[in-house]
Enzyme design. Structure first.
Site, PDB file in Angstrom:
ATOM      1  N   GLU A 198      85.767 -69.633 -34.644  1.00 40.93           N
ATOM      2  CA  GLU A 198      84.404 -69.734 -35.160  1.00 40.93           C
ATOM      3  C   GLU A 198      83.356 -69.214 -34.179  1.00 40.93           C
ATOM      4  O   GLU A 198      82.323 -69.846 -33.932  1.00 40.93           O
ATOM      5  CB  GLU A 198      84.126 -71.179 -35.598  1.00 40.93           C
ATOM      6  CG  GLU A 198      85.047 -71.590 -36.734  1.00 40.93           C
ATOM      7  CD  GLU A 198      84.915 -73.020 -37.206  1.00 40.93           C
ATOM      8  OE1 GLU A 198      85.539 -73.366 -38.214  1.00 40.93           O
ATOM      9  OE2 GLU A 198      84.189 -73.795 -36.547  1.00 40.93           O
ATOM     10  N   GLU A 316      91.810 -71.437 -41.447  1.00 43.01           N
ATOM     11  CA  GLU A 316      91.425 -72.857 -41.396  1.00 43.01           C
ATOM     12  C   GLU A 316      90.565 -73.169 -42.607  1.00 43.01           C
ATOM     13  O   GLU A 316      89.602 -72.466 -42.893  1.00 43.01           O
ATOM     14  CB  GLU A 316      90.673 -73.194 -40.110  1.00 43.01           C
ATOM     15  CG  GLU A 316      90.374 -74.696 -39.974  1.00 43.01           C
ATOM     16  CD  GLU A 316      89.615 -75.028 -38.696  1.00 43.01           C
ATOM     17  OE1 GLU A 316      90.078 -74.608 -37.616  1.00 43.01           O
ATOM     18  OE2 GLU A 316      88.563 -75.695 -38.782  1.00 43.01           O
TER      19      GLU A 316
END
Length: 520
Positions: A198, A316
């Site tokens: 991220e 994810e």
């Protein structure tokens, strides 16, 4: 009208409302496949979060983090083994703060410690010693897992002096090299390496510019080629492992170079925060569920344009961020969202879908404390059991509350479906039509099977979708006295009869005598 008549009328009307059935024609085009997944499409994450990772006045991670997880637990071992193999991603928010103590040169090598400031996510640097790495790999080997390892992408960089959260400088690959060298020397198998978590687009707690990230991916690719010179056993290289941002992804993929990235990874948390009271409604809302399809389509299109040699991965996805929906993520209801995500991503040519998490948080497939499977575990296991890698086109013009996806059957011959009924009150009677798609035209013919169908109907205990107990064909799925995962047996149904899908249920159906050329 007397009292008895009124009572009978009310009861009869209630029965009609509860048992309302809608007939739907489902059309399958089996001439060609429309997409293809990896054979091991189902994936789960083992995360780094420590016990004191807390959200909304609860701390749902317990001892489930990678530093604390009881790798000798028999339920955990059997739950992973049942997939044979299960793809496991080692990673998560804290992976960019993990250092690997390969040379034993890090003093006071400790797991993450809670910090008030100056560290991402409120935790210190965490140190992975090789004893724990050995224990993890023993578990992976014992359970025959396929491992994706998330590497620290911030090591060697520093935060920009002029732009908050932007990290600058080249990735320092030496610590990753040491870990690879040790891993190879011990004979541990790694299927793929993913760089960072991220850090793309605007990032979550930190970000890296797209062209710099592309440069670092090339560094990782060269390192993997050097350390694993045999192309047949060479781990794949994945990235960037974050939320899709069109400008950032396009720049990143365009700058990354030919054959550098094997899997373009992105994350999905489209249900909002874990304390959002609308989560339970969103997982039943077909209009809301469909919105995320544009992201899957955009990622797939970007890959087609800039990196056609690679494939799309969701590396994810937990639905609701900050450890999952508090009262929903571990219940039957969450399966509506999860299995619809699996279906949608497969249609948009995603190779792998990685659920957050195997255990830990509210969204875990296994209960964080007991390791007893939550309802979605069985949905994932059934998908892995019956849905093959070739994706077929399937449509209907009925209720939007019926979601349908189809693949070639995992084991030939035949085709498999997953039917997701989001409606509380409406059941569906399905007639299946074959679209021959001849000479560019469309001719549909009613299919009647002559062999018995294999059907797996999942329903919640007592009809309560917020139950954490799931029934397969009317029988609760529970561990045996010896803690074995229950065998998932289908019921056999006359192939001439319509397919019946109860209200608020999920059904996997395999038809062995449906001859789809795409599956030959």
């Amino acid at each position: 009208m007397n009292f008895k008549s009124i009572t009978f009328f009310v009861v009869f009307l209630s029965f009609l409302l509860v048992s309302k059935a809608e007939k739907i024609d489902v059309v399958l085009e089996g001439a060609t496949s429309i997409a293809q997944t990896d054979e091991d499409f189902i994936c789960v994450t083992l995360d780094w979060w420590p016990t004191n990772k807390c959200d909304y006045d609860q701390c749902p991670w317990g001892q489930a983090g990678l530093f604390n997880l009881d790798l000798k637990n028999k339920i955990l071992e059997k739950a992973v083994k049942a997939f044979n193999p299960l793809r496991i991603r080692v990673g998560g928010s804290l992976q960019d703060q993990v250092v690997y103590n390969v040379r034993n040169n890090i003093e006071n090598c400790q797991p993450f410690q809670k910090q008030d400031k100056d560290f991402l996510f409120g935790f210190s640097i965490g140190c992975l010693d090789m004893k724990r790495w050995d224990e993890l790999n023993e578990f992976f080997n014992q359970t025959r897992a396929k491992v994706t390892f998330g590497l620290n992408a911030l090591i060697g960089r520093k935060e920009s002096e002029t732009e908050k959260t932007l990290w600058v400088g080249d990735w320092y690959s030496h610590n990753a090299r040491d870990l690879m060298s040790y891993t190879i020397s011990k004979g541990y198998k790694i299927d793929s390496y993913e760089l960072g978590n991220e850090l793309c687009g605007v990032g979550v707690s930190a970000k890296i510019e797209a062209k710099q990230y592309a440069k670092d991916m090339a560094t990782l690719k060269n390192l993997v080629k050097e350390m694993y010179p045999n192309p047949k056993t060479q781990p794949k290289v994945l990235g960037p492992g974050g939320f899709y941002d069109k400008k950032w992804f396009d720049t990143f993929l365009d700058a990354s170079g030919h054959d550098v990235i094997d899997g373009v990874t992105h994350h999905i948390y489209n249900l909002g925060p874990g304390n959002n009271p609308d989560v339970v409604h969103r997982v039943q809302d077909p209009f809301f569920l469909t919105q995320i399809a544009q992201t899957f389509k955009d990622v797939s299109n970007a890959i087609d344009k800039f990196a056609p040699w690679s494939g799309a991965w969701v590396s994810e996805s937990g639905g609701a961020y900050n450890s999952g929906g508090q009262l929903v993520s571990y219940t039957f209801a969450f399966g509506f969202w999860y299995l619809d995500q699996l279906g949608m991503t497969s249609v948009y040519n995603h190779k792998v879908y990685c659920r957050q998490a195997l255990t830990g948080g509210n969204y875990a497939l296994l209960n964080t404390t007991t390791f007893i499977p939550n309802p979605d575990y069985y949905g994932a296991l059934l998908w892995h059991k019956v849905m093959g890698s070739k994706v077929l086109s399937v449509t209907h013009k009925g209720s939007l509350y019926l979601r349908v996806y189809s693949h070639c059957a995992k084991k030939e011959p035949g085709i498999s479906f997953v039917f997701i009924n989001l409606s509380k009150n409406t059941s569906f009677e399905i007639d299946l039509f074959r679209d021959l798609n001849l000479n560019g035209g469309s001719s549909s013919f009613l299919f009647k099977g002559h062999k018995e169908r294999e059907e797996y109907h999942l329903t919640p205990k007592d009809g309560n979708i917020l139950s954490s107990v799931v029934l397969l064909n009317g029988t609760p799925l529970e561990l045996s006295d010896s803690l074995e995962i229950p065998e998932l047996k289908p019921k056999l149904v006359d192939g001439l009869k319509p397919i019946s899908i109860a209200a608020h249920s999920i059904a996997f159906v395999t038809i062995r005598d449906f001859n789809a050329p795409a599956c030959s």
